[in-house]
Enzyme design. Structure first.
Site, PDB file in Angstrom:
ATOM      1  N   HIS A 136       0.845  -1.192   0.000  1.00 27.81           N
ATOM      2  CA  HIS A 136       0.000   0.000   0.000  1.00 27.81           C
ATOM      3  C   HIS A 136       0.879   1.241   0.000  1.00 27.81           C
ATOM      4  O   HIS A 136       1.936   1.254   0.626  1.00 27.81           O
ATOM      5  CB  HIS A 136      -0.916   0.011   1.233  1.00 27.81           C
ATOM      6  CG  HIS A 136      -2.090   0.916   1.075  1.00 27.81           C
ATOM      7  ND1 HIS A 136      -2.013   2.263   1.333  1.00 27.81           N
ATOM      8  CD2 HIS A 136      -3.349   0.669   0.633  1.00 27.81           C
ATOM      9  CE1 HIS A 136      -3.193   2.800   1.074  1.00 27.81           C
ATOM     10  NE2 HIS A 136      -4.012   1.863   0.638  1.00 27.81           N
TER      11      HIS A 136
ATOM     12  N   ASP B  43      -7.958  -5.422  -0.184  1.00 31.01           N
ATOM     13  CA  ASP B  43      -8.406  -6.289  -1.271  1.00 31.01           C
ATOM     14  C   ASP B  43      -8.044  -7.761  -1.055  1.00 31.01           C
ATOM     15  O   ASP B  43      -8.495  -8.620  -1.806  1.00 31.01           O
ATOM     16  CB  ASP B  43      -7.819  -5.810  -2.607  1.00 31.01           C
ATOM     17  CG  ASP B  43      -8.403  -4.474  -3.021  1.00 31.01           C
ATOM     18  OD1 ASP B  43      -9.627  -4.326  -2.948  1.00 31.01           O
ATOM     19  OD2 ASP B  43      -7.629  -3.568  -3.387  1.00 31.01           O
TER      20      ASP B  43
END
Ligand code: CMC
Length: 428
Positions: free
Chosen positions: A306, A363
Site C-alpha cells: 500500500h 483487497d
C-alpha cells in the site's frame, strides 16, 4: 512561533511555512515557491505531496490507523450501518435519528432508474464489463436529472447525494442481470440498503431471494470499510475532475474508471483470480511469492502493499476476522481462504516483503467474503465502487465548499525537443 523550513537555492534562502495537521503531521507549504524562485517541485507519483487540506478521513500508515471524521474504523464493525457512515462522511457528524430517517427515505424515493435508462442496458453486449457500464450510466444520470447540475444548499446536496448512492446499487444490479440475460428486478422500498441490492441481484420472478441478517451485515461491513480512504487514486480523480467545476455525476463516473485498475480497486478481482489459479494447480503459493519478487516479472502479489500503510491495513485486519465468521455463518468452506492464509504466512516471513513493509491490504480478503455471498468476481470492483461512493461525494463536496480551492493543474518538467522548424511533408 510557527515552524518554517529553509530552502537554499543558489544564493537565495527561502523560508517556507510549515502546516501542522490536526494529528501533528507536518507539511511544507510550497504554494508560493514558484512565484518566489521560478522553481517547481518534482514528485511524479505525488507520494510526498499533500494536495489539499481535508477533515474527512485520517490515516496513520505507520501505525495502521484509519478514522472516519475522527472515529476509529474498528468502532463501525459491531453496529454496521453503511448509510449512517455515508451521512457522517458527507456532512461531517453522525446523523441524528430524524436526519438518518430522512436520508433513508430519500434513498428509497430515489431507488428507481428512469425507464429510458433501463432500456439502455438492453442494447449493450451481455459481456460488457460492469465497471464500464457503471461509469457510463453514472455519467448518463445527469441527462435524466439536469436540475442537479446546479448546486444549491446542503439540503439539495443531500438530495443529490441520496440520488447517487441509491441509484448506484440499482445500476450495479441491472448490469449484473443484463450480463446473465435475466429480467431486471425493481428495487423493493421495504428493504434496507444492502438487502435491496442483494434482492435486485438475486431474486427471480415470483421468488424473493432470502436475505439473512448475517448476509446483510457482511455486505454492510464491506461497504463501510471501503467508504473513504482520503486522497487515493479514484478520490483524487474525482477531485481533479470536480476542480474544473464539472458536476458531481461526471466526477464520480471518472472516479469509477480510476478505481477499475488492478493496482487500485481492480486488485480484488486479481487476488481471487490468483488464488483460484493456485487452487487449480496453475502455480504453488511458493511459486506465486517467487514470481512477485522477480523484478523481471510484472506479476505482483495482489492484495499486498500500500502507498500509505507500512503496517497491516486495519481494514484487512477486520476482514480477515470477518472471513472466518461469515464463511462459518454461511456454512461455506472455501479452499481459497486457506490458500490466502498460506500466502500471507509465506509473505510475512519473507525478507522481501518484510523489508519493504508489504502487508495485506483491503483487497486481500474482501473477495473471499463477497464470493461467499454469491457475488461473482466481475462484480467485486463494482461493490468497491458502491462502498466508496460516499467518500467521493464527501471529498467532492469538501472541495466544492472550500472558497480557496482552485482548478487542479500540475506542472511538468519538459524533456522534449527544443525549438525546431516545421518540415514540409515532401522534405521529410
Ligand atoms: N508484490 C510485489 N512487490 C511489491 C508489491 C506487491 N504487491 N507491492 C509493492 N511491491 C514492491 C515494489 O516492487 C517496490 O519494490 P522495489 O523497492 O524493489 O522497487 C516496493 O515494493 C515499493 O513499492 P511501490 O511500487 O513503490 O509502492 P507504491 O506505493 O507505488 O504502490 C501499490 C502501492 C498498492 C500499487 C503496490 O503495493 C501494488 O501494486 N500492490 C498490488 C496491487 C494491490 O493490491 N492494490 C490494492 C491497493 S489497496 C486498495 C486500493 O487502494 O484500491
Amino acid at each position: 512561533m510557527p515552524e518554517k523550513a529553509l530552502l537554499c537555492f543558489g544564493d537565495q534562502q527561502i523560508e517556507l511555512p510549515v502546516l501542522v495537521g490536526a494529528e501533528g503531521e507536518k507539511s511544507v507549504d510550497i504554494s508560493r515557491l514558484r512565484d518566489a524562485t521560478g522553481l517547481t517541485t518534482y514528485d511524479p507519483s505525488l507520494s510526498n505531496t499533500a494536495v489539499c487540506k481535508s477533515a474527512i478521513t485520517f490515516i496513520d500508515g505507520d501505525e495502521g490507523i484509519l478514522r472516519y471524521r475522527g472515529i476509529p474504523i474498528e468502532q463501525f464493525t459491531d453496529r454496521p450501518n453503511f448509510i449512517e457512515v455515508a451521512w457522517l462522511l458527507i456532512f461531517g457528524r453522525l446523523p441524528k435519528k430524524d436526519e438518518l430517517d430522512r436520508f433513508s427515505q430519500r434513498l428509497t424515493l430515489n431507488e428507481l432508474l428512469h425507464e429510458g435508462m433501463k432500456h439502455q442496458f438492453q442494447h449493450i453486449p451481455a459481456d460488457a464489463p460492469p465497471m464500464a457500464l457503471l461509469s457510463a450510466t453514472l455519467s448518463n444520470l445527469v441527462c435524466y436529472h439536469p436540475q442537479f447540475l446546479a448546486l444549491g444548499d446542503d439540503e439539495s446536496f443531500e438530495e443529490m447525494a441520496a440520488r447517487l448512492i441509491s441509484k448506484v446499487r440499482t445500476i450495479a444490479a441491472f448490469s449484473y442481470r443484463r450480463s446473465l440475460g435475466l429480467p431486471f428486478n425493481y428495487p423493493n422500498p421495504n428493504l434496507r440498503y444492502c438487502a435491496n441490492f442483494l434482492h435486485m441481484m438475486f431474486s427471480i420472478p415470483y421468488q424473493q431471494y432470502s436475505i439473512t441478517r448475517e448476509i446483510e451485515d457482511a455486505l454492510n461491513l464491506i461497504f463501510i470499510l471501503h467508504a473513504d480512504h482520503e486522497q487515493n487514486c479514484s478520490t483524487s480523480t474525482a477531485r481533479v475532475v470536480g476542480s474544473s467545476r464539472a458536476n458531481l455525476f461526471a466526477s464520480c463516473a471518472s472516479a469509477v474508471c480510476a478505481l477499475w485498475g488492478p493496482l487500485h480497486g481492480g486488485a480484488n478481482v486479481e487476488v481471487v483470480e490468483m488464488l483460484d489459479r493456485i487452487h487449480h494447480g496453475g502455480m504453488s503459493p511458493e511459486d506465486c511469492i517467487k514470481a512477485a519478487k522477480d523484478k523481471a516479472n510484472p506479476f505482483k502479489l495482489f492484495g499486498f502493499g500500500h502507498r500509505i500503510y507500512k503496517n497491516y491495513d486495519p481494514r484487512a485486519k477486520i476482514l480477515k476476522v470477518a472471513c472466518d465468521r461469515v464463511l462459518s455463518q454461511m456454512k461455506v468452506k472455501d479452499p481459497l481462504l486457506d490458500i490466502a492464509r498460506k500466502l500471507e504466512e509465506l509473505a510475512l516471513a519473507d525478507p522481501y516483503f518484510v523489508e519493504r513493509k508489504l502487508y495485506p491490504n483491503v483487497d486481500f480478503y474482501s473477495g473471499i467474503i463477497l464470493r461467499s455471498l454469491g457475488i461473482p468476481t466481475n462484480m467485486f470492483t463494482v461493490c468497491f465502487a458502491i462502498g466508496r461512493l460516499p467518500g467521493w461525494i464527501a471529498q467532492w463536496k469538501e472541495q466544492h465548499d472550500d472558497p480557496t480551492s482552485k482548478i487542479l493543474r500540475p506542472r511538468q518538467v519538459y524533456i522534449g525537443n527544443t525549438i525546431q522548424d516545421y518540415v514540409p511533408i515532401e522534405k521529410r
